[in-house]
Scaffold this active site. Structure first.
Site, PDB file in Angstrom:
ATOM      1  N   GLU A 193      41.661  34.719  30.695  1.00 47.40           N
ATOM      2  CA  GLU A 193      41.719  35.564  29.502  1.00 47.40           C
ATOM      3  C   GLU A 193      40.834  35.109  28.344  1.00 47.40           C
ATOM      4  OE1 GLU A 193      46.293  37.103  30.160  1.00 47.40           O
ATOM      5  OE2 GLU A 193      45.840  35.786  28.469  1.00 47.40           O
ATOM      6  N   GLU A 384      48.295  38.214  36.850  1.00 46.14           N
ATOM      7  CA  GLU A 384      49.505  38.128  36.027  1.00 46.14           C
ATOM      8  C   GLU A 384      50.067  39.519  35.802  1.00 46.14           C
ATOM      9  OE1 GLU A 384      49.343  36.130  32.248  1.00 46.14           O
ATOM     10  OE2 GLU A 384      48.100  34.507  33.031  1.00 46.14           O
TER      11      GLU A 384
END
Length: 480
Positions: A193, A384
């Site tokens: 991320e 995720e």
């Protein structure tokens, strides 16, 4: 695991087994997934390991952030977290109980290379040696993320991700790790991320290292993507392991049909999604002229060739969609000259984080990636997906239970959303639930629980929740 950044509230052959062609399912409610689909759970080192001053570990930007009064909502730190540095065998046993194929965990840069430069810390590498061996003995494939936000503080003092040199330091550290573990690890994730590091860590200051630079944060996006490219090259030099990146993505939903809201959603999509996906998947940045930029800050000749080098899989983290409007008069977004403002959905159920629960948007996002990037998109892995809720243990330590029906419902509907995307032709090869255990949830401290397993943050005691047994059974059913 991400927080919403702008509100408080020729490709190589992949070793992800080629999934059988999915038979279209008009209801998309089937439990089974294509043969070879991989299931797992995900964690991050700083959030679960604890033992922040043991084994020669150096200091990270998150150690400094948690010591600063007022930055972590409950004033806590990660010195214990889930105590996984000492109890990693318990975690592997929990994974084995799920019959998981993969475990996505992260390697702590300051535990391996305390100051971000120089030789490796033997005690740090030895810890990950033990973890990898324990996983393999249990029949679980290790999928390490090399960078999950824990930048060594010494590198931050030298400029952090604003400094181009940090990209080269990450590649050097990655080489140390791959040299040690590469004989047993066949799949690597470069970074987690980068959007959150840029938007939360450097644009708004809501996460470590806590800078509020707004558009001045953009060089950190490029330097992280450059680091990704350099790490891919370092791994390729050392063998034929698979490598990919994990980006978090959200579906942008315009607040109305008004042109200003439509434009706002497109502008936020560019900053949040496309700046981080396009260079990796197409070798080019999107047009930034709408933000008054002729080129991406920090871009140098040869960078895009590195960033856009072929990868074996593309990791997508997804939690919720984002409703976007033109900035309201007097808002912080208008004051910063930004052409967008995230706003709240109305009459939509939410998680403990007040994130909207809209699984259909997950399907839409995945389908849009396949449509927009075409054959430039490698196989996708959901690295995720999960939800936080205020879970409590009912009963005593010996017979305690955690009844988390809302998590089960959230995960079930999002797994179904993934299956629907597969039915529409998206090549999704795996799903990793966030998270295996409750953890230190960054600036939220211990106030948010995402785990399949409840953690007593004073003792480290583990109590599987109802969702743990449900996920175990869901994995078994998916295999037919």
């Amino acid at each position: 695991m991400p927080r919403h950044p702008l509100t408080a509230a020729s490709r190589r052959t992949a070793r992800f087994p080629m999934a059988d062609a999915a038979t279209p399912d008009t209801t998309a409610e089937t439990l089974t997934f294509p043969k070879g689909f991989r299931w797992g759970a995900a964690t991050a080192a700083f959030q679960i390991e604890g033992s922040t001053s043991e084994g020669g570990r150096g200091e990270s930007i998150w150690d400094v952030f948690t010591r600063t009064p007022g930055l972590v909502i409950d004033g806590s730190n990660a010195e214990l977290a889930a105590d996984s540095y000492r109890r990693y065998r318990d975690d592997v046993e929990l994974l084995a109980g799920l019959d998981a194929d993969d475990y996505r965990f992260s390697i702590s840069w300051p535990r391996v290379q305390p100051g971000g430069t120089g030789p490796a810390n033997e005690a740090g590498l030895a810890y990950y040696d033990r973890l990898v061996d324990e996983l393999l003995t249990a029949g679980i494939a290790p999928v390490p993320t090399l960078y999950h936000w824990d930048l060594p503080q010494e590198l931050e003092a030298a400029g952090g991700w604003l400094n181009r040199d940090t990209a080269y330091r990450l590649a050097e550290y990655a080489g140390l790790v791959v040299d040690r573990l590469g004989d047993r690890v066949q799949r690597w994730i470069t970074l987690n991320e980068p959007a959150m590091t840029t938007l939360q860590g450097y644009a708004l200051g809501s996460q470590a290292p806590g800078h509020a630079l707004m558009m001045g944060s953009l060089p950190t996006a490029h330097h992280q993507l450059l680091a990704h490219g350099l790490v891919v090259a370092a791994i390729r030099e050392r063998g034929d392991a698979e490598v990919g990146i994990t980006n978090n993505h959200t579906l942008m939903v315009p607040a109305s049909d008004a042109p200003a809201d439509q434009f706002a959603a497109g502008a936020f999509d560019l900053i949040y999604n496309r700046i981080f996906a396009d260079p990796v998947l197409t070798g080019a940045y999107p047009d930034l002229s709408g933000f008054g930029l002729e080129a991406m800050p920090g871009l140098e000749d040869g960078d895009l060739e590195l960033i856009g080098a072929p990868i074996d899989f593309y990791g997508i983290n997804f939690y919720n969609p984002t409703l976007v409007a033109a900035p309201s008069e007097g808002s912080e977004f208008a004051a910063a000259g930004l052409p967008f403002e995230p706003v709240e959905f109305e009459n939509v159920p939410t998680t403990g984080f007040d994130w909207p629960i809209m699984p259909e948007t997950f399907t839409e996002l995945l389908v849009s990636f396949a449509r927009d990037y075409g054959d430039r998109l490698p196989p996708v892995v959901i690295t995720e997906n999960g939800a936080s809720f205020p879970d409590e243990v009912v009963g005593g330590a010996a017979t305690g239970a955690v009844h988390d029906e809302r998590r089960i419902d959230y995960v079930d509907r999002h797994i179904t959303a993934v299956r629907r995307a597969i039915d529409q032709g998206v090549d999704v090869r795996g799903y990793y639930l966030w998270s295996l255990t409750d953890n230190f949830e960054w600036a939220e401290g211990y106030t948010q629980r995402f785990g399949l397993v409840h953690i007593d943050f004073e003792t480290g005691e583990r109590t599987p929740k109802d969702s743990y047994a449900w996920y175990r059974d869901r994995i078994a059913a998916s295999r037919g």
